[in-house]
Design a protein around this motif. Structure first.
Motif, PDB file in Angstrom:
ATOM      1  N   ASP A  54     -55.194  17.537 -97.988  1.00 39.50           N
ATOM      2  CA  ASP A  54     -53.871  18.126 -98.223  1.00 39.50           C
ATOM      3  C   ASP A  54     -53.100  18.448 -96.667  1.00 39.50           C
ATOM      4  O   ASP A  54     -52.029  18.933 -96.625  1.00 39.50           O
ATOM      5  N   GLY A  55     -53.809  17.745 -95.719  1.00 35.62           N
ATOM      6  CA  GLY A  55     -53.262  17.849 -94.292  1.00 35.62           C
ATOM      7  C   GLY A  55     -53.259  19.029 -93.686  1.00 35.62           C
ATOM      8  O   GLY A  55     -52.800  19.572 -92.690  1.00 35.62           O
ATOM      9  N   LEU A  56     -54.185  20.084 -94.333  1.00 31.39           N
ATOM     10  CA  LEU A  56     -54.493  21.253 -93.976  1.00 31.39           C
ATOM     11  C   LEU A  56     -55.183  21.438 -92.591  1.00 31.39           C
ATOM     12  O   LEU A  56     -55.297  22.195 -91.835  1.00 31.39           O
ATOM     13  N   VAL A  57     -56.179  20.729 -92.755  1.00 33.50           N
ATOM     14  CA  VAL A  57     -57.211  20.517 -91.670  1.00 33.50           C
ATOM     15  C   VAL A  57     -57.262  19.225 -91.005  1.00 33.50           C
ATOM     16  O   VAL A  57     -57.151  18.095 -92.008  1.00 33.50           O
ATOM     17  N   ARG A  58     -57.815  18.864 -89.862  1.00 35.50           N
ATOM     18  CA  ARG A  58     -58.135  17.676 -89.287  1.00 35.50           C
ATOM     19  C   ARG A  58     -59.462  17.393 -89.105  1.00 35.50           C
ATOM     20  O   ARG A  58     -60.167  18.179 -88.680  1.00 35.50           O
ATOM     21  N   LYS A  59     -59.803  16.128 -89.424  1.00 36.89           N
ATOM     22  CA  LYS A  59     -61.039  15.627 -89.412  1.00 36.89           C
ATOM     23  C   LYS A  59     -61.334  14.605 -88.157  1.00 36.89           C
ATOM     24  O   LYS A  59     -60.495  13.687 -88.037  1.00 36.89           O
ATOM     25  N   TYR A  60     -62.282  14.599 -87.558  1.00 38.71           N
ATOM     26  CA  TYR A  60     -62.695  13.527 -86.527  1.00 38.71           C
ATOM     27  C   TYR A  60     -63.872  13.477 -86.186  1.00 38.71           C
ATOM     28  O   TYR A  60     -64.674  14.552 -86.397  1.00 38.71           O
ATOM     29  N   SER A  61     -64.391  12.316 -85.908  1.00 38.98           N
ATOM     30  CA  SER A  61     -65.932  12.005 -85.724  1.00 38.98           C
ATOM     31  C   SER A  61     -66.230  12.125 -84.245  1.00 38.98           C
ATOM     32  O   SER A  61     -65.549  11.662 -83.317  1.00 38.98           O
ATOM     33  N   LEU A  62     -67.292  13.076 -83.984  1.00 37.23           N
ATOM     34  CA  LEU A  62     -67.958  12.979 -82.540  1.00 37.23           C
ATOM     35  C   LEU A  62     -69.309  12.541 -82.842  1.00 37.23           C
ATOM     36  O   LEU A  62     -69.870  12.440 -83.998  1.00 37.23           O
ATOM     37  N   ALA A  66     -69.283  14.615 -88.117  1.00 37.76           N
ATOM     38  CA  ALA A  66     -67.625  14.812 -88.246  1.00 37.76           C
ATOM     39  C   ALA A  66     -67.174  16.504 -87.872  1.00 37.76           C
ATOM     40  O   ALA A  66     -68.261  17.220 -87.913  1.00 37.76           O
ATOM     41  N   CYS A  67     -66.379  16.420 -87.079  1.00 36.44           N
ATOM     42  CA  CYS A  67     -65.672  17.725 -86.854  1.00 36.44           C
ATOM     43  C   CYS A  67     -64.318  18.168 -87.397  1.00 36.44           C
ATOM     44  O   CYS A  67     -63.669  17.183 -87.801  1.00 36.44           O
ATOM     45  N   TYR A  68     -64.178  19.517 -87.706  1.00 40.68           N
ATOM     46  CA  TYR A  68     -62.976  19.943 -88.655  1.00 40.68           C
ATOM     47  C   TYR A  68     -62.105  20.794 -87.605  1.00 40.68           C
ATOM     48  O   TYR A  68     -62.819  21.759 -87.246  1.00 40.68           O
ATOM     49  N   GLN A  69     -60.802  20.727 -87.831  1.00 49.32           N
ATOM     50  CA  GLN A  69     -59.893  21.564 -87.135  1.00 49.32           C
ATOM     51  C   GLN A  69     -58.755  21.961 -87.778  1.00 49.32           C
ATOM     52  O   GLN A  69     -57.815  21.148 -88.679  1.00 49.32           O
ATOM     53  N   TYR A  70     -58.665  23.544 -87.896  1.00 51.95           N
ATOM     54  CA  TYR A  70     -57.546  23.661 -88.675  1.00 51.95           C
ATOM     55  C   TYR A  70     -56.204  23.377 -87.975  1.00 51.95           C
ATOM     56  O   TYR A  70     -55.895  23.849 -86.878  1.00 51.95           O
ATOM     57  N   VAL A  71     -55.141  22.970 -88.672  1.00 53.17           N
ATOM     58  CA  VAL A  71     -53.815  22.631 -88.112  1.00 53.17           C
ATOM     59  C   VAL A  71     -52.903  23.011 -88.856  1.00 53.17           C
ATOM     60  O   VAL A  71     -51.518  22.985 -88.283  1.00 53.17           O
ATOM     61  N   GLY A  72     -53.031  23.631 -89.986  1.00 46.02           N
ATOM     62  CA  GLY A  72     -51.867  24.265 -90.587  1.00 46.02           C
ATOM     63  C   GLY A  72     -51.030  23.314 -91.328  1.00 46.02           C
ATOM     64  O   GLY A  72     -51.398  21.999 -91.200  1.00 46.02           O
TER      65      GLY A  72
ATOM     66  N   THR B  53     -76.195   2.063 -72.300  1.00 42.93           N
ATOM     67  CA  THR B  53     -76.515   2.772 -70.734  1.00 42.93           C
ATOM     68  C   THR B  53     -76.195   1.738 -69.754  1.00 42.93           C
ATOM     69  O   THR B  53     -75.761   2.271 -68.614  1.00 42.93           O
ATOM     70  N   ASP B  54     -76.592   0.552 -69.869  1.00 44.71           N
ATOM     71  CA  ASP B  54     -76.171  -0.635 -68.819  1.00 44.71           C
ATOM     72  C   ASP B  54     -74.789  -0.780 -68.781  1.00 44.71           C
ATOM     73  O   ASP B  54     -74.350  -1.707 -67.914  1.00 44.71           O
ATOM     74  N   GLY B  55     -73.853  -0.292 -69.826  1.00 44.06           N
ATOM     75  CA  GLY B  55     -72.487  -0.612 -69.637  1.00 44.06           C
ATOM     76  C   GLY B  55     -71.968  -1.998 -70.178  1.00 44.06           C
ATOM     77  O   GLY B  55     -70.820  -2.559 -70.126  1.00 44.06           O
ATOM     78  N   LEU B  56     -72.984  -2.702 -70.801  1.00 46.03           N
ATOM     79  CA  LEU B  56     -72.880  -3.972 -71.497  1.00 46.03           C
ATOM     80  C   LEU B  56     -72.237  -4.002 -73.005  1.00 46.03           C
ATOM     81  O   LEU B  56     -71.313  -4.680 -73.255  1.00 46.03           O
ATOM     82  N   VAL B  57     -72.420  -2.689 -73.461  1.00 44.37           N
ATOM     83  CA  VAL B  57     -71.786  -2.444 -74.749  1.00 44.37           C
ATOM     84  C   VAL B  57     -71.339  -1.196 -74.840  1.00 44.37           C
ATOM     85  O   VAL B  57     -71.563  -0.241 -74.176  1.00 44.37           O
ATOM     86  N   ARG B  58     -70.138  -0.942 -75.629  1.00 42.42           N
ATOM     87  CA  ARG B  58     -69.532   0.094 -75.805  1.00 42.42           C
ATOM     88  C   ARG B  58     -69.777   0.912 -77.190  1.00 42.42           C
ATOM     89  O   ARG B  58     -69.681   0.114 -78.159  1.00 42.42           O
ATOM     90  N   LYS B  59     -70.135   1.876 -77.077  1.00 46.80           N
ATOM     91  CA  LYS B  59     -70.016   2.648 -78.506  1.00 46.80           C
ATOM     92  C   LYS B  59     -69.129   3.694 -78.858  1.00 46.80           C
ATOM     93  O   LYS B  59     -68.543   4.406 -77.916  1.00 46.80           O
ATOM     94  N   TYR B  60     -68.935   3.787 -79.856  1.00 47.79           N
ATOM     95  CA  TYR B  60     -67.732   4.734 -80.367  1.00 47.79           C
ATOM     96  C   TYR B  60     -68.132   5.230 -81.783  1.00 47.79           C
ATOM     97  O   TYR B  60     -68.532   4.578 -82.522  1.00 47.79           O
ATOM     98  N   SER B  61     -67.657   6.508 -81.867  1.00 54.03           N
ATOM     99  CA  SER B  61     -68.101   7.069 -83.260  1.00 54.03           C
ATOM    100  C   SER B  61     -66.744   6.946 -84.170  1.00 54.03           C
ATOM    101  O   SER B  61     -65.767   6.940 -84.006  1.00 54.03           O
ATOM    102  N   LEU B  62     -66.976   6.535 -85.474  1.00 53.45           N
ATOM    103  CA  LEU B  62     -66.006   6.273 -86.533  1.00 53.45           C
ATOM    104  C   LEU B  62     -66.561   6.905 -87.674  1.00 53.45           C
ATOM    105  O   LEU B  62     -67.772   7.001 -88.025  1.00 53.45           O
ATOM    106  N   ASP B  63     -65.860   7.105 -88.856  1.00 45.96           N
ATOM    107  CA  ASP B  63     -66.309   7.654 -89.765  1.00 45.96           C
ATOM    108  C   ASP B  63     -67.691   7.343 -90.458  1.00 45.96           C
ATOM    109  O   ASP B  63     -68.158   8.352 -90.790  1.00 45.96           O
TER     110      ASP B  63
END
Lengths: 133, 133
Positions: A54-62, A66-72, B53-63
DNA sequence: CTAAGTGCAAAATGTTTGCATACTT
DNA sequence: AAGTATGCAAACATTTTGCACTTAG
């Protein structure tokens, strides 16, 4: 198609709105509401899903999940950056005008639209920089 | 300090270098190498960790989980920024003076020392932004 | 009354760890 | 020989799903 208004939904929304943590995971919400209000884990995930749809909350992966944040309903007014310390793991919330200019600059000069809610900058926080050398 | 050169390590590196997928997860690598070369899952994770750790590869979180991308050992990645398209997976290397001012600004005003070689900004590249319209 | 929402427990994912064995240097 | 790396299986953590029951509209 908005769905029913339930006690659990309001509790989750309240938690998101009132949390002072920089990042809120589904686990945080679930743990807290299970203890205080006996809300089930599945309910938390299912409600969060709907809110995101619904776009009320934003989801992002850390990194830890996953983390959630209210954005209204207002949309994407969230212009803050996240800085994560590689040494102590601290997550720092930053909001300033120089950084706010970053997105527009990249969009205009490099054709790339940055999503601030998904971007984390890594490095060393003040404490670790001074402490570790 | 770099560690041993093993068959498994080379296989993982090869997979990362030659994959044409936009996003490569540890699971992708593990599944493929288990089938074809009998490499264990834990080995994939452990090697990936070292490479990051060695900077050879990059890691990123996705859904769906963490993703890994080969970036090579060339130390010049410290000097510029990386933009990762969430849609097509393109990794864009950017070098410009405005962005070069970002690190110093954050260090001076927020006490945080950004490590450009580990930081990736997420969003949409020009092609995907236009295509999505 | 009906459709949507809920709690629980089990299952599905994704990632990490303990340990005995094998390999690199 | 010494120190790493590996495979396996079990442990963990996070998210999803099946099902009977409850609740909002």
């Amino acid at each position: 198609m908005t769905g029913y208004k339930t006690r659990q939904r309001e509790l989750i929304l309240d938690y998101l709105k009132n949390s002072d943590k920089p990042h809120v995971t589904a686990g945080d919400i679930a743990a807290h509401l299970r203890e205080t209000e006996n809300v089930g884990t599945a309910t938390v995930y299912r409600q969060l899903d709907k809110m995101v749809t619904d776009g009320l909350v934003r989801k992002y992966s850390l990194d830890g999940g996953a983390c959630y944040q209210y954005v209204g309903g207002g949309g994407d007014c969230h212009e803050h950056f996240h800085l994560k310390c590689l040494n102590c793991g601290a997550l720092i919330h930053v909001d300033c005008e120089f950084l706010s200019g970053l997105g527009p600059h990249i969009l205009e000069h490099h054709g790339f639209q940055v999503d601030n809610s998904r971007t984390v900058m890594y490095g060393l926080c003040r404490k670790c920089r001074e402490g570790a050398k």
